[in-house]
Design a protein around this motif. Structure first.
Motif, PDB file in Angstrom:
ATOM      1  N   THR A 198       2.363   4.786   0.922  1.00 56.20           N
ATOM      2  CA  THR A 198       2.553   5.398   2.236  1.00 56.20           C
ATOM      3  C   THR A 198       2.549   6.920   2.128  1.00 56.20           C
ATOM      4  OG1 THR A 198       4.971   5.504   2.064  1.00 56.20           O
ATOM      5  CG2 THR A 198       4.001   3.437   2.887  1.00 56.20           C
ATOM      6  N   MET A 239       0.841  -1.197   0.000  1.00 52.63           N
ATOM      7  CA  MET A 239       0.000   0.000   0.000  1.00 52.63           C
ATOM      8  C   MET A 239       0.875   1.246   0.000  1.00 52.63           C
ATOM      9  SD  MET A 239      -2.863   1.126   2.815  1.00 52.63           S
ATOM     10  CE  MET A 239      -3.379   2.835   2.968  1.00 52.63           C
ATOM     11  N   ALA A 281      -7.611   3.156  -1.738  1.00 54.43           N
ATOM     12  CA  ALA A 281      -6.160   2.955  -1.756  1.00 54.43           C
ATOM     13  C   ALA A 281      -5.650   2.800  -3.185  1.00 54.43           C
ATOM     14  CB  ALA A 281      -5.788   1.732  -0.920  1.00 54.43           C
ATOM     15  N   ASN A 282      -6.380   2.051  -4.008  1.00 50.18           N
ATOM     16  CA  ASN A 282      -5.969   1.891  -5.406  1.00 50.18           C
ATOM     17  C   ASN A 282      -6.062   3.208  -6.164  1.00 50.18           C
ATOM     18  OD1 ASN A 282      -5.393  -0.804  -5.131  1.00 50.18           O
ATOM     19  ND2 ASN A 282      -7.286  -1.538  -6.077  1.00 50.18           N
ATOM     20  N   ALA A 293      -9.784   1.229   6.652  1.00 52.54           N
ATOM     21  CA  ALA A 293      -8.830   1.351   5.544  1.00 52.54           C
ATOM     22  C   ALA A 293      -8.960   2.708   4.860  1.00 52.54           C
ATOM     23  CB  ALA A 293      -9.050   0.227   4.534  1.00 52.54           C
ATOM     24  N   GLU A 344      -3.138   5.264  -5.283  1.00 56.96           N
ATOM     25  CA  GLU A 344      -1.957   4.664  -5.918  1.00 56.96           C
ATOM     26  C   GLU A 344      -1.905   5.019  -7.403  1.00 56.96           C
ATOM     27  OE1 GLU A 344       1.468   2.922  -6.490  1.00 56.96           O
ATOM     28  OE2 GLU A 344       0.567   2.475  -4.541  1.00 56.96           O
ATOM     29  N   VAL A 352      -6.278   6.050   4.666  1.00 55.66           N
ATOM     30  CA  VAL A 352      -5.839   6.736   3.448  1.00 55.66           C
ATOM     31  C   VAL A 352      -6.082   8.238   3.566  1.00 55.66           C
ATOM     32  CG1 VAL A 352      -6.254   7.016   0.978  1.00 55.66           C
ATOM     33  CG2 VAL A 352      -6.167   4.726   1.972  1.00 55.66           C
ATOM     34  N   SER A 358     -11.067   0.458  -4.852  1.00 53.69           N
ATOM     35  CA  SER A 358     -10.823   0.930  -3.488  1.00 53.69           C
ATOM     36  C   SER A 358     -10.183   2.310  -3.529  1.00 53.69           C
ATOM     37  CB  SER A 358      -9.905  -0.037  -2.730  1.00 53.69           C
ATOM     38  OG  SER A 358      -8.580   0.029  -3.238  1.00 53.69           O
TER      39      SER A 358
END
Length: 448
Positions: A3, A1, A117-118, A32, A121, A36, A115
């Motif tokens: 940071t 993931m 997080a994706n 989660a 990213e 983020v 998500s």
């Protein structure tokens, strides 16, 4: 993931938004997603794909409830796209997916990432792409192909069809050449500048000479210039966009902040017309090096093909300058201790009055007219007619002398109330030719 440290390295501390943990607790985010938003951070901007600078509601951080056949769906607005004011990225708080909402016409939404997080990213890797191409613009397609594959592996659902959002984004990036990369980069910088200087900053031209001097430097820093001391300036021989004022600045200003002695400012890379224009907005006269004689060709005498070539050449030169691909020019400009304003100062003051009426009124807005109008369109609120007055870099270097006085006719691009613009320009004391129709430019000329 991803940071927080990764995000800071890519975007910088000031380029990230972190949500307050207390505020997040009452929103119903999953652990989660809260991590983020509160610990990793959202970028303020990521190329032209994502921005938190939204001109209208709903803005970043706004909760929105969708009415659906299966009940209410609560979402959290993350941001939008730089090129379309009617698009909003959102987090579906219940499912955790990220979607894209179109507000143009009947509202429509589509899934973007599986998500949050994706999604973050993806934005991080888009940023790394832009950084990688800074030093190697010809590697665009190869780098983008590898990026596309890596993003597919990370979140296959984001590419479930050729019409999926990220499929279209990557297709666009694949087709973007070196000049378009430069345009995208510079448009992003100008948009950031517009936000950076639109807050609680005192009005241009207010305060003491020292206040104005410092404010002009801050504006230039917001545009990407670095203000450094003499030691760093000497060390960074390959640096771009460097400014180094005289070391003993205090000796140049009186106790009341008045400018008592000329201030030399060493520069390397970038455009001296921007330096001169930003100081003129503060009512300060900056003398810049004279242009080479071979740069004085009248663009109005060129045909369409020659103009297009000159436009692309100008963007290529800017691209090379921005990305450090050529030997940076350097020299010294001088902020003059004078009470005699330049023509550029007078025009900038008139532009300030137009800005009070909601106009985008800027000297040296962009290297080319087409790029300038793109800036105007991006900064005009949806549903409003553009109101703008500006000229382009190509004309600035031809029409002003070293001190900022007009030596030739200066065409002004414009949109809005012709009479109001004419009235403001008349206060400059320069000769003003008012256009007969919307398809013609205003012309400013030296006073006879």
């Amino acid at each position: 993931m991803i940071t927080h440290e990764d995000m800071v390295e890519a975007f910088g501390d000031e380029g990230l938004l972190l949500m307050d943990e207390e505020q997040a607790r009452g929103r119903g985010f999953s652990d989660a997603d809260a991590e983020v938003l509160c610990q990793v951070g959202l970028p303020v901007r990521a190329d032209q794909v994502f921005t938190t600078f939204l001109p209208d509601e709903p803005r970043t951080g706004s909760p929105v409830v969708f009415k659906t056949g299966n009940g209410d769906v609560e979402v959290f607005i993350l941001g939008g796209t730089a090129g379309d004011a009617g698009m909003r990225y959102f987090l579906d708080i219940g499912s955790g997916v990220v979607g894209l909402l179109s507000l143009d016409g009947q509202a429509q939404a589509e899934k973007v990432n599986s998500s949050l997080a994706n999604f973050v990213e993806f934005l991080h890797r888009i940023r790394l792409r832009q950084q990688a191409l800074n030093g190697d613009p010809d590697a665009g397609q190869d780098y983008t192909e590898k990026l596309w594959q890596s993003l597919k592996e990370l979140d296959p659902d984001a590419f479930d069809s050729t019409e999926a959002w990220w499929s279209m984004v990557l297709e666009h990036l694949m087709d973007r050449g070196a000049i378009d990369e430069a345009r995208a980069f510079l448009q992003q910088r100008r948009a950031e500048v517009a936000e950076a200087v639109s807050g609680d900053e005192p009005a241009a031209g207010s305060g003491s000479h020292r206040d104005r001097f410092d404010r002009a430097l801050r504006r230039l820093e917001a545009q990407g210039w670095d203000v450094v001391d003499a030691e760093d300036f000497a060390a960074y021989t390959d640096g771009e966009g460097l400014l180094s004022p005289s070391a003993e600045l205090e000796d140049h200003f009186g106790a009341d902040g008045s400018l008592a002695k000329d201030v030399a400012i060493a520069w390397r890379g970038g455009l001296t017309s921007r330096i001169q224009s930003e100081f003129a907005r503060e009512g300060l006269v900056v003398s810049v090096p004279e242009q080479d004689e071979d740069e004085d060709e009248d663009l109005l005498d060129l045909d369409a093909d020659e103009l297009r070539k000159r436009s692309d050449a100008a963007m290529k030169a800017l691209f090379d300058s921005v990305h450090g691909l050529n030997e940076p020019k350097d020299g010294v400009v001088t902020c003059l201790a004078t009470d005699r304003p330049s023509d550029l100062c007078r025009i900038a003051r008139a532009f300030g009055r137009l800005a009070e009426h909601g106009y985008i009124a800027e000297p040296d807005l962009w290297p080319t007219p087409s790029g300038g109008w793109r800036q105007v369109q991006e900064r005009t609120r949806p549903g409003q007619e553009p109101k703008a007055v500006f000229w382009v870099t190509q004309r600035h270097t031809e029409c002003f002398d070293a001190r900022g006085n007009l030596t030739d006719e200066l065409p002004l691009q414009w949109a809005g109330d012709r009479e109001l613009i004419a009235e403001a320009l008349a206060e400059t004391g320069l000769a003003v030719a008012v256009p007969e129709d919307d398809g013609s430019t205003f012309i400013l000329a030296p006073a006879s």
